[in-house]
Design a protein around this motif. Structure first.
Motif, mmCIF file in Angstrom:
data_model
loop_
_atom_site.group_PDB
_atom_site.id
_atom_site.type_symbol
_atom_site.label_atom_id
_atom_site.label_comp_id
_atom_site.label_asym_id
_atom_site.label_seq_id
_atom_site.Cartn_x
_atom_site.Cartn_y
_atom_site.Cartn_z
ATOM 1 N N ALA A 13 0.846 -1.202 0.000
ATOM 2 C CA ALA A 13 0.000 0.000 0.000
ATOM 3 C C ALA A 13 0.882 1.253 0.000
ATOM 4 O O ALA A 13 0.622 2.213 -0.737
ATOM 5 N N ALA A 14 1.946 1.236 0.815
ATOM 6 C CA ALA A 14 2.833 2.401 0.894
ATOM 7 C C ALA A 14 3.525 2.630 -0.448
ATOM 8 O O ALA A 14 3.582 3.758 -0.950
ATOM 9 N N VAL A 15 4.021 1.541 -1.053
ATOM 10 C CA VAL A 15 4.703 1.655 -2.354
ATOM 11 C C VAL A 15 3.734 2.203 -3.407
ATOM 12 O O VAL A 15 4.076 3.101 -4.188
ATOM 13 N N SER A 16 2.506 1.683 -3.407
ATOM 14 C CA SER A 16 1.513 2.124 -4.402
ATOM 15 C C SER A 16 1.160 3.585 -4.205
ATOM 16 O O SER A 16 0.994 4.339 -5.170
ATOM 17 N N LYS A 17 1.053 3.993 -2.951
ATOM 18 C CA LYS A 17 0.702 5.389 -2.649
ATOM 19 C C LYS A 17 1.795 6.331 -3.166
ATOM 20 O O LYS A 17 1.508 7.346 -3.807
ATOM 21 N N ILE A 18 3.033 5.993 -2.905
ATOM 22 C CA ILE A 18 4.145 6.844 -3.351
ATOM 23 C C ILE A 18 4.176 6.890 -4.885
ATOM 24 O O ILE A 18 4.210 7.957 -5.498
ATOM 25 N N HIS A 19 4.144 5.697 -5.486
ATOM 26 C CA HIS A 19 4.301 5.617 -6.942
ATOM 27 C C HIS A 19 3.152 6.331 -7.668
ATOM 28 O O HIS A 19 3.378 7.126 -8.576
ATOM 29 N N ALA A 20 1.913 6.053 -7.231
ATOM 30 C CA ALA A 20 0.754 6.616 -7.936
ATOM 31 C C ALA A 20 0.688 8.135 -7.760
ATOM 32 O O ALA A 20 0.396 8.869 -8.720
ATOM 33 N N SER A 21 0.977 8.630 -6.542
ATOM 34 C CA SER A 21 0.856 10.078 -6.326
ATOM 35 C C SER A 21 1.932 10.832 -7.112
ATOM 36 O O SER A 21 1.687 11.930 -7.619
ATOM 37 N N GLU A 22 3.129 10.230 -7.256
ATOM 38 C CA GLU A 22 4.193 10.903 -7.994
ATOM 39 C C GLU A 22 3.979 10.774 -9.504
ATOM 40 O O GLU A 22 4.282 11.694 -10.270
ATOM 41 N N ALA A 23 3.440 9.639 -9.937
ATOM 42 C CA ALA A 23 3.148 9.465 -11.368
ATOM 43 C C ALA A 23 2.050 10.444 -11.792
ATOM 44 O O ALA A 23 2.134 11.055 -12.863
ATOM 45 N N ALA A 24 1.023 10.620 -10.947
ATOM 46 C CA ALA A 24 -0.082 11.537 -11.275
ATOM 47 C C ALA A 24 0.454 12.965 -11.431
ATOM 48 O O ALA A 24 0.080 13.691 -12.359
ATOM 49 N N TRP A 25 1.353 13.345 -10.523
ATOM 50 C CA TRP A 25 1.941 14.694 -10.578
ATOM 51 C C TRP A 25 2.733 14.872 -11.870
ATOM 52 O O TRP A 25 2.580 15.860 -12.585
ATOM 53 N N TYR A 26 3.553 13.889 -12.201
ATOM 54 C CA TYR A 26 4.403 13.957 -13.393
ATOM 55 C C TYR A 26 3.539 14.039 -14.657
ATOM 56 O O TYR A 26 3.788 14.861 -15.543
ATOM 57 N N VAL A 27 2.512 13.193 -14.736
ATOM 58 C CA VAL A 27 1.675 13.138 -15.935
ATOM 59 C C VAL A 27 0.949 14.468 -16.145
ATOM 60 O O VAL A 27 0.907 15.012 -17.255
ATOM 61 N N LEU A 50 -3.640 19.990 -11.243
ATOM 62 C CA LEU A 50 -2.278 20.002 -10.686
ATOM 63 C C LEU A 50 -2.296 20.445 -9.216
ATOM 64 O O LEU A 50 -1.642 19.829 -8.369
ATOM 65 N N ARG A 51 -3.061 21.505 -8.936
ATOM 66 C CA ARG A 51 -3.141 21.974 -7.537
ATOM 67 C C ARG A 51 -3.753 20.899 -6.649
ATOM 68 O O ARG A 51 -3.274 20.636 -5.555
#
Ligand SMILES: Cc1cc2nc3c(=O)[nH]c(=O)nc-3n(C[C@H](O)[C@H](O)[C@H](O)COP(=O)(O)OP(=O)(O)OC[C@H]3O[C@@H](n4cnc5c(N)ncnc54)[C@H](O)[C@@H]3O)c2cc1C
Length: 269
Positions: A13-27, A50-51
């Protein structure tokens, strides 16, 4: 994993949270960049997204604290195994099996005979090369964790958790510990993400879905790029210059903290 009834999914869950939140920001940031000036304007609607997604890296556990959790959980798990080995060494005659098993594993790794846990039986045949790449990363990750635990002992785990004060400012481990944990967590995140990407692409290929071709291309790209990132992060756990850089970062941060703000003056006066 939750739907399948597993109770132990905190790490994933922690890995998914980090990865998904950073991927969403990048995209979203890239989408704005592609649209140029119009991407920045309110009418396009992306600036609000973005905000809004900026908070995902902060709430439900900031990504920095989540990374600590990922690194420390891995270190604690591996630390338990090393402790077991240490205990066995106290009575080698009674524990020959444990010692021999650990020794063989390390020897195989040192001479390059072992390629880590095999993932190939779990993926579609077209993805076997990628699975071998991930196996190698897992192997290197295990060796790096062991190296950290042997070099820094339990201090690598305790320092962040207990917020202990420096016993001796010259001890490098305290300077480096946050960066080391971060590199380790980033490698773990890339390994897990690669496994997830392989799992998804395997299912598409095995079910012969119309999107299977592009899933395979994405898996090739992701696993290859991730393996380079993993190797870089793991090598930065040991590099003399990297360790020196972490100490310098800490020295700069300390000066800013003691000064209550930026230390340097403008060179032009
Ligand atoms: C819009 C919004 C809605 C919210 N909704 C909820 C809610 O519904 N329920 C709820 O419980 N909370 C909610 N929160 C609070 C949110 O969970 C916290 O803001 C978040 O957990 C971060 O805590 P903090 O703000 O106290 O930051 P701090 O803990 O002060 O952290 C500041 C910075 O330091 C970093 N940091 C802190 N400790 C460490 C460490 N040990 N190592 C490295 N870096 C570290 C953090 O990552 C962060 O970058 C909400 C916040 C916002 C803005």
């Amino acid at each position: 994993m939750m739907d399948m009834g597993y109770g132990d999914y905190q790490l994933e869950a922690a890995v998914s949270k980090i990865h998904a939140s950073e991927a969403a920001w990048y995209v979203c940031d890239e989408a704005i960049q592609i649209l140029g000036g119009m991407g920045y304007m309110r009418e396009t609607g992306l600036e609000k997204i973005l905000r809004d997604i900026r908070i995902f890296r902060i709430f439900e556990g900031t990504n920095d604290v989540m990374r600590l959790f990922v690194a420390l959980t891995g270190l604690q798990y591996a630390g338990g195994h090393l402790k077991e080995l240490q205990r066995a060494m106290n009575n080698p005659v009674a524990n020959l099996g444990v010692i021999f098993g650990a020794g063989t594993k390390r020897f195989a790794r040192t001479v390059g005979l072992s390629s880590g846990p095999s993932l190939s039986e779990y993926v579609a045949p077209q993805l076997r090369d990628n699975a071998a790449l991930v196996s190698k990363s897992i192997q290197n990750f295990g060796a790096s964790v062991e190296h950290l635990l042997i070099k820094y002992n339990k201090n690598i785990i305790n320092e962040q958790m207990l917020q202990r004060r420096l016993a001796d400012a010259a001890i490098d481990i305290y300077a480096s510990v946050v960066m080391l944990q971060r590199r380790l967590a980033d490698a773990a995140i890339d390994i897990y993400a690669s496994v997830v990407v392989l799992s998804r692409a395997s299912r598409a290929l095995e079910k012969n879905l119309s999107s299977a071709g592009i899933e395979k291309k994405i898996a090739d790209l992701f696993c290859n790029e991730a393996s380079v990132r993993i190797a870089t992060n793991l090598s930065q756990l040991r590099g003399t210059q990297d360790l020196k850089n972490y100490s310098t970062m800490k020295a700069i941060a300390e000066e800013v903290l003691n000064n209550g703000g930026v230390v340097q003056n403008h060179p032009l006066g």
